[in-house]
Design a protein around this motif. Structure first.
Motif, PDB file in Angstrom:
ATOM      1  N   VAL A 271     -10.332 -66.552 -25.603  1.00 52.80           N
ATOM      2  CA  VAL A 271      -9.057 -67.236 -25.384  1.00 52.80           C
ATOM      3  C   VAL A 271      -7.883 -66.292 -25.649  1.00 52.80           C
ATOM      4  CG1 VAL A 271      -7.531 -69.069 -26.229  1.00 52.80           C
ATOM      5  CG2 VAL A 271      -9.954 -69.548 -25.800  1.00 52.80           C
ATOM      6  N   GLU A 272      -7.966 -65.525 -26.726  1.00 54.48           N
ATOM      7  CA  GLU A 272      -6.870 -64.609 -27.056  1.00 54.48           C
ATOM      8  C   GLU A 272      -6.738 -63.497 -26.016  1.00 54.48           C
ATOM      9  OE1 GLU A 272      -4.310 -64.573 -29.430  1.00 54.48           O
ATOM     10  OE2 GLU A 272      -5.004 -66.640 -29.287  1.00 54.48           O
ATOM     11  N   ILE A 273      -7.872 -62.967 -25.569  1.00 58.52           N
ATOM     12  CA  ILE A 273      -7.824 -61.942 -24.522  1.00 58.52           C
ATOM     13  C   ILE A 273      -7.211 -62.526 -23.253  1.00 58.52           C
ATOM     14  CG2 ILE A 273      -9.221 -60.483 -23.010  1.00 58.52           C
ATOM     15  CD1 ILE A 273     -11.226 -60.236 -25.356  1.00 58.52           C
ATOM     16  N   THR A 274      -7.632 -63.740 -22.901  1.00 63.49           N
ATOM     17  CA  THR A 274      -7.085 -64.404 -21.714  1.00 63.49           C
ATOM     18  C   THR A 274      -5.582 -64.617 -21.853  1.00 63.49           C
ATOM     19  OG1 THR A 274      -9.187 -65.565 -21.331  1.00 63.49           O
ATOM     20  CG2 THR A 274      -7.225 -66.464 -20.262  1.00 63.49           C
TER      21      THR A 274
ATOM     22  N   LYS B 142      -0.176 -62.695 -19.510  1.00 67.38           N
ATOM     23  CA  LYS B 142       1.209 -62.204 -19.602  1.00 67.38           C
ATOM     24  C   LYS B 142       1.480 -61.074 -18.619  1.00 67.38           C
ATOM     25  CE  LYS B 142       1.259 -61.159 -23.954  1.00 67.38           C
ATOM     26  NZ  LYS B 142       1.765 -60.721 -25.282  1.00 67.38           N
ATOM     27  N   SER B 143       0.417 -60.382 -18.188  1.00 59.76           N
ATOM     28  CA  SER B 143       0.600 -59.263 -17.260  1.00 59.76           C
ATOM     29  C   SER B 143       0.905 -59.732 -15.849  1.00 59.76           C
ATOM     30  CB  SER B 143      -0.658 -58.392 -17.236  1.00 59.76           C
ATOM     31  OG  SER B 143      -1.729 -59.075 -16.600  1.00 59.76           O
ATOM     32  N   GLY B 144       0.643 -61.007 -15.581  1.00 65.68           N
ATOM     33  CA  GLY B 144       0.878 -61.536 -14.237  1.00 65.68           C
ATOM     34  C   GLY B 144      -0.302 -61.363 -13.306  1.00 65.68           C
ATOM     35  N   ASN B 145      -1.356 -60.672 -13.784  1.00 61.53           N
ATOM     36  CA  ASN B 145      -2.542 -60.466 -12.965  1.00 61.53           C
ATOM     37  C   ASN B 145      -3.428 -61.703 -12.961  1.00 61.53           C
ATOM     38  OD1 ASN B 145      -1.985 -57.756 -12.293  1.00 61.53           O
ATOM     39  ND2 ASN B 145      -2.856 -57.033 -14.216  1.00 61.53           N
ATOM     40  N   ASN B 146      -4.333 -61.748 -12.003  1.00 58.94           N
ATOM     41  CA  ASN B 146      -5.375 -62.769 -12.033  1.00 58.94           C
ATOM     42  C   ASN B 146      -6.331 -62.467 -13.173  1.00 58.94           C
ATOM     43  OD1 ASN B 146      -4.265 -63.940  -9.743  1.00 58.94           O
ATOM     44  ND2 ASN B 146      -5.573 -62.801  -8.352  1.00 58.94           N
ATOM     45  N   VAL B 147      -6.871 -63.507 -13.780  1.00 51.62           N
ATOM     46  CA  VAL B 147      -7.783 -63.341 -14.914  1.00 51.62           C
ATOM     47  C   VAL B 147      -9.129 -63.954 -14.549  1.00 51.62           C
ATOM     48  CG1 VAL B 147      -8.195 -63.832 -17.348  1.00 51.62           C
ATOM     49  CG2 VAL B 147      -5.860 -63.411 -16.546  1.00 51.62           C
TER      50      VAL B 147
ATOM     51  N   PHE C 283     -14.797 -72.265 -21.320  1.00 47.39           N
ATOM     52  CA  PHE C 283     -13.878 -72.629 -20.241  1.00 47.39           C
ATOM     53  C   PHE C 283     -12.898 -73.715 -20.674  1.00 47.39           C
ATOM     54  CE2 PHE C 283     -13.126 -75.735 -16.755  1.00 47.39           C
ATOM     55  CZ  PHE C 283     -12.162 -75.003 -16.084  1.00 47.39           C
ATOM     56  N   HIS C 284     -13.387 -74.747 -21.365  1.00 49.84           N
ATOM     57  CA  HIS C 284     -12.511 -75.838 -21.795  1.00 49.84           C
ATOM     58  C   HIS C 284     -11.439 -75.341 -22.768  1.00 49.84           C
ATOM     59  CE1 HIS C 284     -14.687 -78.744 -19.578  1.00 49.84           C
ATOM     60  NE2 HIS C 284     -15.747 -78.799 -20.358  1.00 49.84           N
ATOM     61  N   GLU C 285     -11.786 -74.363 -23.591  1.00 52.39           N
ATOM     62  CA  GLU C 285     -10.786 -73.790 -24.494  1.00 52.39           C
ATOM     63  C   GLU C 285      -9.763 -72.963 -23.717  1.00 52.39           C
ATOM     64  OE1 GLU C 285     -10.360 -74.283 -27.818  1.00 52.39           O
ATOM     65  OE2 GLU C 285     -11.894 -75.831 -27.585  1.00 52.39           O
ATOM     66  N   VAL C 286     -10.218 -72.248 -22.700  1.00 53.56           N
ATOM     67  CA  VAL C 286      -9.303 -71.468 -21.862  1.00 53.56           C
ATOM     68  C   VAL C 286      -8.355 -72.405 -21.121  1.00 53.56           C
ATOM     69  CG1 VAL C 286      -9.171 -70.012 -19.787  1.00 53.56           C
ATOM     70  CG2 VAL C 286     -10.822 -69.465 -21.599  1.00 53.56           C
ATOM     71  N   GLN C 287      -8.859 -73.548 -20.708  1.00 53.19           N
ATOM     72  CA  GLN C 287      -8.026 -74.519 -19.993  1.00 53.19           C
ATOM     73  C   GLN C 287      -6.829 -74.985 -20.805  1.00 53.19           C
ATOM     74  OE1 GLN C 287     -10.683 -77.700 -18.538  1.00 53.19           O
ATOM     75  NE2 GLN C 287      -9.650 -77.447 -16.583  1.00 53.19           N
TER      76      GLN C 287
ATOM     77  N   ALA D  47      -6.882 -73.012 -14.591  1.00 55.00           N
ATOM     78  CA  ALA D  47      -8.153 -72.277 -14.575  1.00 55.00           C
ATOM     79  C   ALA D  47      -9.228 -73.083 -13.859  1.00 55.00           C
ATOM     80  CB  ALA D  47      -8.594 -71.949 -15.999  1.00 55.00           C
ATOM     81  N   LYS D  48     -10.088 -72.389 -13.148  1.00 56.08           N
ATOM     82  CA  LYS D  48     -11.206 -73.024 -12.447  1.00 56.08           C
ATOM     83  C   LYS D  48     -12.517 -72.493 -13.004  1.00 56.08           C
ATOM     84  CE  LYS D  48      -8.768 -73.798  -8.080  1.00 56.08           C
ATOM     85  NZ  LYS D  48      -8.768 -73.536  -6.614  1.00 56.08           N
TER      86      LYS D  48
END
Length: 251
Positions: free
Chosen positions: A63-66, A71-76, A86-90, A96-97
């Motif tokens: 989650v922290e890396i994501t 912030k860079s604006g890139n796709n992750v 995934f649910h934590e990333v959401q 996020a998909k």
């Protein structure tokens, strides 16, 4: 480069200060999170941003890396991610998909450059589909059209031969197989396209968790077959994408 251009435009417009720009530039080569160093230059060097390999990392680390990569604006993109991760990333990226068979999550912040050449992903059996989906989804997220052809192994070779039109329409072919891994040699002997072979850990005891398929593919008598590591669908897609991009430049 896009991030640098954006910072300069904001500076000229007075939206940020010089100190703000210097702070951002400090993290431009890579950002040190102590437990990870995010490579912010990879998209400039390779054409694809750094991808998070989630297996072995804690959910908090992913989650922290994501969070910082966003912030860079890139796709992750994260590979080998479970539903809990995934649910934590959401929670930090609602858009996020999750691609469950592939175990991949993705957050799209910018459009990717589309390729016209098709990447075909072919499996020997149904049990190889999870690895094949990792390859197929990765290739699609990188901007490639993908054709899937599953369960066409050599035990019923007519299934493959009846679908040769799909295979021959591709610019690059990813062949995913376990057991004895023979499908890569068969496909390699039938086409004039590069074949990226992926051995899988599917098989009975003497398969040695994919080692027999790996060795068979490495010893293929068909020319033009390259091999990635066992169960490495992501790596196969990356190679196929690079080949496809070269094809775009040559047209």
């Amino acid at each position: 480069m896009e991030k640098l251009r954006g910072l300069l435009e904001k500076l000229q417009a007075g939206d940020v200060t010089v100190d703000d720009v210097l702070k951002e530039l400090k993290n431009l080569p890579y950002e040190n999170l102590e437990f990870a160093r995010i490579d912010n230059h990879r998209s400039l060097r390779r054409g694809v941003p750094e991808v998070i390999y989630c297996q072995g990392k804690t959910t908090t680390q992913v989650v922290e890396i994501t969070r910082h990569m966003l912030k860079s604006g890139n796709n992750v993109m994260g590979t080998r991610a479970d539903l809990k991760t995934f649910h934590e990333v959401q929670l930090i990226a609602p858009d996020a998909k999750y691609y469950e068979p592939a175990r991949i999550f993705a957050v799209q912040q910018e459009e990717v450059l589309k390729n016209e050449g098709i990447i075909a992903v072919v499996t020997a059996g149904t049990s190889d589909i999870p690895v094949a989906e990792e390859a197929a989804v990765t290739a699609e997220l990188f901007g490639n059209p993908v054709e899937r052809l599953y369960d066409v192994g050599v035990a019923g070779i007519h299934r493959l031969l009846m679908n040769m039109k799909v295979i021959q329409s591709a610019r690059v072919i990813i062949v995913v197989a376990g057991m004895e891994g023979a499908l890569a040699s068969v496909v390699g002997g039938l086409v004039d396209k590069p074949v990226v072979a992926v051995p899988t850990s599917i098989g009975y005891g003497a398969n040695f968790h994919g080692l027999s398929a790996l060795l068979a593919m490495l010893n293929s008598c068909a020319g033009g077959v390259s091999v990635v590591n066992i169960d490495n669908g992501f790596g196969a897609a990356y190679v196929a994408h690079q080949i496809n991009r070269l094809g775009e430049k040559g047209e």
